[in-house]
Structures are given as C-alpha cells and as structure tokens.
Write a protein that holds these residues in place. Structure first.
Motif, PDB file in Angstrom:
ATOM      1  N   HIS A   1      16.399   4.355 -17.706  1.00 46.92           N
ATOM      2  CA  HIS A   1      16.359   3.143 -18.549  1.00 46.92           C
ATOM      3  C   HIS A   1      15.354   2.099 -18.039  1.00 46.92           C
ATOM      4  O   HIS A   1      15.702   0.975 -17.683  1.00 46.92           O
ATOM      5  CB  HIS A   1      17.757   2.537 -18.729  1.00 46.92           C
ATOM      6  CG  HIS A   1      18.510   2.180 -17.480  1.00 46.92           C
ATOM      7  ND1 HIS A   1      18.140   1.145 -16.664  1.00 46.92           N
ATOM      8  CD2 HIS A   1      19.603   2.734 -16.900  1.00 46.92           C
ATOM      9  CE1 HIS A   1      18.983   1.057 -15.657  1.00 46.92           C
ATOM     10  NE2 HIS A   1      19.871   2.031 -15.777  1.00 46.92           N
TER      11      HIS A   1
ATOM     12  N   ASP B   1      25.490  -3.811  -8.755  1.00 42.32           N
ATOM     13  CA  ASP B   1      26.912  -3.542  -8.625  1.00 42.32           C
ATOM     14  C   ASP B   1      27.650  -4.882  -8.648  1.00 42.32           C
ATOM     15  O   ASP B   1      27.479  -5.708  -7.754  1.00 42.32           O
ATOM     16  CB  ASP B   1      27.123  -2.813  -7.288  1.00 42.32           C
ATOM     17  CG  ASP B   1      28.588  -2.552  -7.013  1.00 42.32           C
ATOM     18  OD1 ASP B   1      29.406  -2.687  -7.947  1.00 42.32           O
ATOM     19  OD2 ASP B   1      28.905  -2.229  -5.848  1.00 42.32           O
ATOM     20  N   GLU B   2      28.447  -5.108  -9.669  1.00 39.89           N
ATOM     21  CA  GLU B   2      29.100  -6.410  -9.847  1.00 39.89           C
ATOM     22  C   GLU B   2      29.894  -6.828  -8.610  1.00 39.89           C
ATOM     23  O   GLU B   2      29.845  -7.992  -8.189  1.00 39.89           O
ATOM     24  CB  GLU B   2      30.027  -6.375 -11.065  1.00 39.89           C
ATOM     25  CG  GLU B   2      30.616  -7.743 -11.416  1.00 39.89           C
ATOM     26  CD  GLU B   2      31.377  -7.718 -12.746  1.00 39.89           C
ATOM     27  OE1 GLU B   2      31.940  -6.668 -13.092  1.00 39.89           O
ATOM     28  OE2 GLU B   2      31.399  -8.756 -13.426  1.00 39.89           O
TER      29      GLU B   2
ATOM     30  N   GLY C   1      32.795   0.613 -15.616  1.00 42.79           N
ATOM     31  CA  GLY C   1      31.802   0.822 -16.670  1.00 42.79           C
ATOM     32  C   GLY C   1      30.449   0.246 -16.280  1.00 42.79           C
ATOM     33  O   GLY C   1      30.256  -0.220 -15.155  1.00 42.79           O
ATOM     34  N   THR C   2      29.511   0.316 -17.205  1.00 40.13           N
ATOM     35  CA  THR C   2      28.235  -0.362 -16.985  1.00 40.13           C
ATOM     36  C   THR C   2      27.920  -1.190 -18.215  1.00 40.13           C
ATOM     37  O   THR C   2      28.356  -0.870 -19.327  1.00 40.13           O
ATOM     38  CB  THR C   2      27.065   0.635 -16.772  1.00 40.13           C
ATOM     39  OG1 THR C   2      26.964   1.452 -17.945  1.00 40.13           O
ATOM     40  CG2 THR C   2      27.270   1.511 -15.555  1.00 40.13           C
ATOM     41  N   ARG C   3      27.157  -2.283 -18.015  1.00 41.47           N
ATOM     42  CA  ARG C   3      26.684  -3.052 -19.174  1.00 41.47           C
ATOM     43  C   ARG C   3      25.248  -3.493 -18.904  1.00 41.47           C
ATOM     44  O   ARG C   3      24.831  -3.647 -17.751  1.00 41.47           O
ATOM     45  CB  ARG C   3      27.587  -4.243 -19.466  1.00 41.47           C
ATOM     46  CG  ARG C   3      27.561  -5.353 -18.436  1.00 41.47           C
ATOM     47  CD  ARG C   3      28.307  -6.589 -18.999  1.00 41.47           C
ATOM     48  NE  ARG C   3      28.421  -7.653 -18.016  1.00 41.47           N
ATOM     49  CZ  ARG C   3      27.534  -8.639 -17.871  1.00 41.47           C
ATOM     50  NH1 ARG C   3      26.437  -8.672 -18.600  1.00 41.47           N
ATOM     51  NH2 ARG C   3      27.716  -9.587 -16.966  1.00 41.47           N
TER      52      ARG C   3
ATOM     53  N   GLU D   1      19.730  -1.151 -11.224  1.00 39.01           N
ATOM     54  CA  GLU D   1      21.178  -1.028 -11.363  1.00 39.01           C
ATOM     55  C   GLU D   1      21.821  -1.908 -10.304  1.00 39.01           C
ATOM     56  O   GLU D   1      21.534  -1.754  -9.107  1.00 39.01           O
ATOM     57  CB  GLU D   1      21.575   0.432 -11.143  1.00 39.01           C
ATOM     58  CG  GLU D   1      23.017   0.725 -11.428  1.00 39.01           C
ATOM     59  CD  GLU D   1      23.307   2.218 -11.279  1.00 39.01           C
ATOM     60  OE1 GLU D   1      23.086   2.962 -12.245  1.00 39.01           O
ATOM     61  OE2 GLU D   1      23.713   2.623 -10.167  1.00 39.01           O
TER      62      GLU D   1
ATOM     63  N   GLY E   1      22.095  -3.725  -5.245  1.00 39.12           N
ATOM     64  CA  GLY E   1      21.788  -2.662  -6.197  1.00 39.12           C
ATOM     65  C   GLY E   1      20.610  -1.825  -5.767  1.00 39.12           C
ATOM     66  O   GLY E   1      20.211  -1.860  -4.597  1.00 39.12           O
TER      67      GLY E   1
ATOM     68  N   VAL F   1      20.970  -2.885 -15.539  1.00 39.36           N
ATOM     69  CA  VAL F   1      22.362  -2.608 -15.904  1.00 39.36           C
ATOM     70  C   VAL F   1      23.265  -2.934 -14.719  1.00 39.36           C
ATOM     71  O   VAL F   1      22.835  -2.904 -13.568  1.00 39.36           O
ATOM     72  CB  VAL F   1      22.590  -1.138 -16.333  1.00 39.36           C
ATOM     73  CG1 VAL F   1      21.774  -0.790 -17.568  1.00 39.36           C
ATOM     74  CG2 VAL F   1      22.283  -0.202 -15.199  1.00 39.36           C
ATOM     75  N   MET F   2      24.497  -3.280 -15.020  1.00 39.46           N
ATOM     76  CA  MET F   2      25.439  -3.642 -13.968  1.00 39.46           C
ATOM     77  C   MET F   2      26.666  -2.754 -14.040  1.00 39.46           C
ATOM     78  O   MET F   2      27.266  -2.570 -15.102  1.00 39.46           O
ATOM     79  CB  MET F   2      25.847  -5.105 -14.114  1.00 39.46           C
ATOM     80  CG  MET F   2      26.778  -5.585 -13.010  1.00 39.46           C
ATOM     81  SD  MET F   2      26.817  -7.388 -12.878  1.00 39.46           S
ATOM     82  CE  MET F   2      27.781  -7.795 -14.316  1.00 39.46           C
ATOM     83  N   ARG F   3      27.031  -2.185 -12.890  1.00 41.28           N
ATOM     84  CA  ARG F   3      28.316  -1.476 -12.789  1.00 41.28           C
ATOM     85  C   ARG F   3      29.392  -2.538 -12.640  1.00 41.28           C
ATOM     86  O   ARG F   3      29.376  -3.322 -11.698  1.00 41.28           O
ATOM     87  CB  ARG F   3      28.346  -0.579 -11.547  1.00 41.28           C
ATOM     88  CG  ARG F   3      27.372   0.559 -11.599  1.00 41.28           C
ATOM     89  CD  ARG F   3      27.692   1.672 -10.597  1.00 41.28           C
ATOM     90  NE  ARG F   3      26.856   2.823 -10.901  1.00 41.28           N
ATOM     91  CZ  ARG F   3      27.166   3.744 -11.806  1.00 41.28           C
ATOM     92  NH1 ARG F   3      28.307   3.682 -12.463  1.00 41.28           N
ATOM     93  NH2 ARG F   3      26.342   4.755 -12.041  1.00 41.28           N
ATOM     94  N   THR F   4      30.324  -2.549 -13.580  1.00 44.45           N
ATOM     95  CA  THR F   4      31.341  -3.602 -13.574  1.00 44.45           C
ATOM     96  C   THR F   4      32.540  -3.189 -12.736  1.00 44.45           C
ATOM     97  O   THR F   4      32.671  -2.031 -12.329  1.00 44.45           O
ATOM     98  CB  THR F   4      31.815  -3.904 -15.010  1.00 44.45           C
ATOM     99  OG1 THR F   4      32.450  -2.735 -15.517  1.00 44.45           O
ATOM    100  CG2 THR F   4      30.652  -4.283 -15.894  1.00 44.45           C
TER     101      THR F   4
END
Lengths: 352, 352
Positions: B324, B259-260, B336-338, B257, B318, B329-332
């Motif tokens: 998952h 973090d953007e 949100g996350t993508r 994970e 991160g 995945v990235m916290r935007t």
C-alpha cells in the motif's frame, strides 16, 4: 526596508516613552530607532543584530554571504506600478545589492487573512515569480500561515534573501568620508505618493506609478564607473531620503550637506506633497538608491547611471563635509540652510 | 513548521475548490497541500520551491547551505512552556536540523499590532534571545513592521535560518525504504493540547506545557548511534505525526505501518483528546521528531535517544513496508488496521 537601523543612532529630539507599540514605531524614523534600541537590542545584545539592522554579512564555511530580511505589510496590496509581491522580491534583493552582494536566493513567508480571494493571491504570487526572474534570484523555500478574518489584513509577506558577498565591493553606512559626493539614482518620493493616492483614493491629476525595481543592474553600472569606489550605498525606503542620510551621517560620524534645488522631485510628487503637507524627503522610495562616491568620480558615476533605464534621473544632490557631524543640512532655494532631521514619528504607515 | 510540503503529494480524498482562502489552508494538511499545489507552484514552477517546501539546500560559493523559513502566528502569544518567541527560534532551528544541517544564523521579521504592550514585546524578545543562545545560533538581522489595531493579532514573527549542510548526513523525505524502522523521539500531542487549553481557558486537570525545544542535540545523538544512517528525519508540527508520516509515505513511495499501542500519548493528552474528539496523531508537536532508520540500528538508536533529556520517551512506533505505497496504516488495539489519512482540513488553527 533598509530603513532599519545601522550604526549608532542619536536622537536629537527626545522620544516619549511608550508602554504600548504605536504605528510610528514602524515608520523607519526616530520611533523605529527607539524601539530597536530600547526593546530589541538590550535582549539580543550578544547577537550580531546589534550592529547590523536588516542585513548582515556572515561566514558560511569559507564563503561570505549576506542575509537580509524584510516584511511587507503594504496597504493596498495592489497599486499602480506593482503589488506587495513584486515589492517583496525587489525590496529584499535591493537590500542585498546595497551591501555590495550578489542576490542569489530568497525565501518567502506568507500570512494570509482568511477570506482573501484566490484570484488576488494568484496575481500576487505570479507577480512575485516574474519579479524574481527579472532579478535573477530563485525562491527556494516558502511557508504559508492563515489567520482568522479580522486578525490580519489580506496578506503580509516576509522575504529573506541570501547574497554572495564581494570581498572587493563592500559599501557600508559607516564608510562615508568628508569630500565624498552624494548621488541619488532617480526621482524622489514616487512610491510613497503612489501608495497614499491608491489607499486614500486621491487623484492628483497626474499619473503616478510605484518606482519599485530591482536595483542590482544599476549597482553594477555604478561599480564599473567607479572601479568599485563606492563608500556607501542605501535605498531610501521607509523614512525616505532624509532618514537614510541621517542614518549615514550618524553611522559615519560626518556632516552631510544637500542642495534643495538639486533634488529630483517629479511635478506630481511635489504637487501632492504640497497639497498634503508632506515633505518629499521623508516619502518612501522603492526604486532608487543614494550613493556616496569620491568627488573626482562623481560626474562619471552620474553619467554612467543616466545611461541605464533605472538611472535616467540620476544626479548629484550634495556632499559630505567635516562640519556638524551626525547632522544633515539642506541649502534651501532662498540661500539659507536648515537641518533635515530624521522622520520623528509616522508620516505614511504601511508603505512597504 | 516542517509540515509544508515536500515531494509529491497525493490527495486521496478530493478537496473542494475554494475561491477564497479559509483557515484550513493553514493547517498543514490536505488543504495546505492543495493551496501550495494550485496557487503557488504553478507560478513559481521555475523555482526550487517546487520540490522543497519550507527548506532548501543551495550552493553559496563552494559551500552547501540550508535555507529554511517559517512564520509564527500562534495564539495566545504566551502559553505554558513557552511563547511565540521561543517557538520562532526552535521551529526554524529544528527545520534546519531535520535536513541534517548545523543551524548557524537566523533572521527575525516582526509584524506588531498597534497597541501591543511593550512589556509583552520585551518578554518575548528576551525569550527569543535565550532560546537562540541555547540553540547556539546567532540572530544576525531583523525587521520590524507595525500594523493598525485590528489588522494583526498582537505579534507575528517570521524566522529564516541558514544552516551548514553536511555532505555525509542528509536525511530526506524521499529516502525512506521498506524495512526501515519508524522511531519517534518523544511524547505526542503535547504542544497542540497545551495551546488549545491556554487559548480556550480549558482545564484538563493535568499540568501540560509545550514541548518546544531545540532538537539539534538529539539529532547529534541519533547520528552517533546510527553512524549517520538516518534515512528520513522530520518534526511533526502542524498536522501532527499523521500528516508527516503521510508526506513521507508519499514522497518515498512506500507504505508505513504504525502500531497504535506503541504511540507515546501522555495521559493528559489522551484525556483531553477524548473529551474534545481530537485524534492525538493530528495534534501539533514542537519538541519531537520522527526518524526512519535501518531495522538493525533501531534498538541502538532508541536506547541512545533515551539517554538524552529530550529523548526519554523515544520509541519505535512502526515500520516501512513494500505494500500500500503512499499510505499510512495503523494496527489498532483491537487487532484490526485502519488507514491514517492526512489531516483533511483544519483541526487546530494557529498552533505555531
């Protein structure tokens, strides 16, 4: 292949200065030597490259290993007797074997031109895998790059090998001594003429196939026959037998005399060379080596090699003398002698 | 560079089958993984290549050594901050350093296109020599081939390196564990955007120069700060940070994970990416690594790296999670996350 430069190269004939790279700079002859001397060594003077050409013995912890690198750009990619893949395995394995080391691991770097058919790539990679198995080496790392159509030529392959050096067996281009016999392990000129025929669509009315082979087993035979007394061992690839002998004459500061009548030139190669105006002494080989051994061991060495499938055509082709140091001369069929120079420029580009 | 494949690659999105090689096969993303999986591994299945990608740890006698190979086809040959020569030295040295080994020796194989100006060759070889000196490695063997004009693109360079493996420090793509912090040693996307600007003659109104650097000293800093507790270490070259993190998530079977807001994207890179529709996470880097360290050592590691000129922009981006698995995945910025997938095809060809 091993035709990059070891030792001190003297260029008897002056080489014109170039402001751009020309094809002949890749020939393994005088122009290649000039390129190395003028454009690589001045910068890399502090590096071991200065003395060692394409292979080097280095220390890894307490182990002495050989590192050797070679890039393959042969055109066409597939030809009678092999393809660029088998060449890439055998070429680097042989370079390691010529330094007296035991080939162990290879890396492979691929430059693929966009548009290369996958089936061609598959055949070549499969061929590499088979050749590696035959040679007893493992391909342990690889890298793949793709360039645009028109910026490459199908496929180029670099292989770099690690071998385990033998402290008791270390033939060197600088170790030839007056009195040594010069042996060749097999027929001359076969690979080069095969590639040329395949590339140009020539038909010499004879079946020619590249002699590419892993020479390590034959080196083992030679070691046993001579009790490790092999002064110098080289595979005469780019630039052919003539260029390799010139490199050795120069590196060891000795004269080399070869006998034209003794050269094992197959009929097909001789005929093709005559038609094309080529000298088989400058044509590339991929499945033979030249070996310098003490005179009293020469017959035994030749006999032993002839007992191996890769050495059936082995023979003595000359001797090392104390005269005309740095030069190779040939006794011709007519009883005279002539100087056999290094390949001046480019006879057959992209042969390996 | 290190963006070839380590461990088990899963492709969530199906990749179309190709009967010819396309540029995207060289991207370091999904297509590269598919090429390796479908066209190299089936043949070379008996070889260590299967597991190891561009670098491998092998035994040479009683010494454990790392062999790593990389081919450089960057276009243009010279660019702000470096050239193909310095890239070829640093790239392979870094691949060795990422395996926890001490870089020692390099070989260099050159494919020169006929017509390359000698002055360009001279500058590049000089640049290699300087980079090798800075990195503390010796170039011990070399090989040069020349291809006809139109069959290459100026100059391609393969470097293959030997490093001495450290038994007490062996970060692996398979060793990331839930709870580890994900660190990056510097700014993202600089090399790729620099090359793109130089190639296309774009002017982003900012001074960008490639970040190419020998990362070995910064790895030493990280080792000292963590007492060798670094699970995974990779330089995110071809395919960028996104592809490297995906490889690690897959190889270690963990979730990652990021973090953007924490990503160190320089203003110039961000602006250029916005204009061109590129994602900096997929843009190649040559002077940074990602490191996975235990959470309790993360702050100390970042602080130590920031004290070194190569690590001034180091930061935590991160963490590794138990959820998952195999995905990044990235916290935007919006909370949100993508999912951050591997580069599917080709974003920027011939970047290294």
């Amino acid at each position: 292949m091993s035709a990059t430069i070891s030792g001190n190269i003297s260029c008897a004939v002056p080489i014109a200065t170039h402001d751009r790279v020309v094809l002949g700079h890749g020939s393994g002859g005088k122009l290649s030597a000039a390129l190395l001397k003028e454009h690589f060594l001045p910068h890399l003077h502090s590096h071991a490259l200065r003395m060692l050409g394409d292979g080097a013995i280095v220390s890894a912890g307490r182990t002495q290993v050989v590192l050797s690198t070679d890039t393959f750009v042969v055109n066409p990619l597939e030809f009678p007797g092999g393809d660029i893949g088998v060449l890439a395995i055998n070429g680097t394995v042989n370079d390691i074997a010529m330094m007296g080391a035991t080939p162990a691991y290879l890396t492979a770097g691929f430059i693929i031109e966009e548009g290369l058919p996958m089936e061609v790539l598959d055949r070549i990679v499969a061929s590499m895998a088979r050749a590696a198995t035959v040679a007893g080496v493992q391909v342990v790392a690889g890298d793949t790059k793709v360039v645009e159509h028109g910026k490459g030529d199908g496929l180029f392959i670099n292989t770099t090998g690690l071998g385990l050096a033998n402290s008791e067996f270390r033939p060197l281009p600088t170790s030839a001594r007056a009195g040594d016999a010069v042996l060749v392990s097999g027929s001359i000129g076969v690979h080069g003429i095969t590639i040329l025929s395949a590339r140009e669509g020539l038909d010499f009315q004879v079946d020619l196939a590249s002699d590419t082979a892993c020479l390590y087993p034959l080196v083992e035979v030679l070691r046993r026959a001579t009790d490790d007394h092999v002064a110098t061992l080289r595979d005469p690839t780019r630039g052919g037998v003539a260029s390799t002998l010139n490199e050795i004459a120069s590196a060891s500061n000795v004269g080399i005399e070869i006998d034209e009548a003794s050269l094992p030139v197959p009929t097909g190669v001789a005929g093709a060379c005559e038609m094309l105006g080529l000298d088989p002494l400058y044509v590339a080989n991929e499945g033979i080596f030249v070996a310098f051994v003490p005179e009293h061991l020469a017959d035994k060495a030749v006999e032993a090699m002839r007992g191996h499938p890769l050495g059936r055509e082995a023979r003595r082709i000359g001797k090392v003398i104390d005269d005309h140091r740095g030069l190779v001369v040939m006794r011709t069929g007519l009883g005279g002698t002539r100087v056999v120079d290094m390949l001046p420029g480019d006879q057959l580009p992209r042969i390996c």
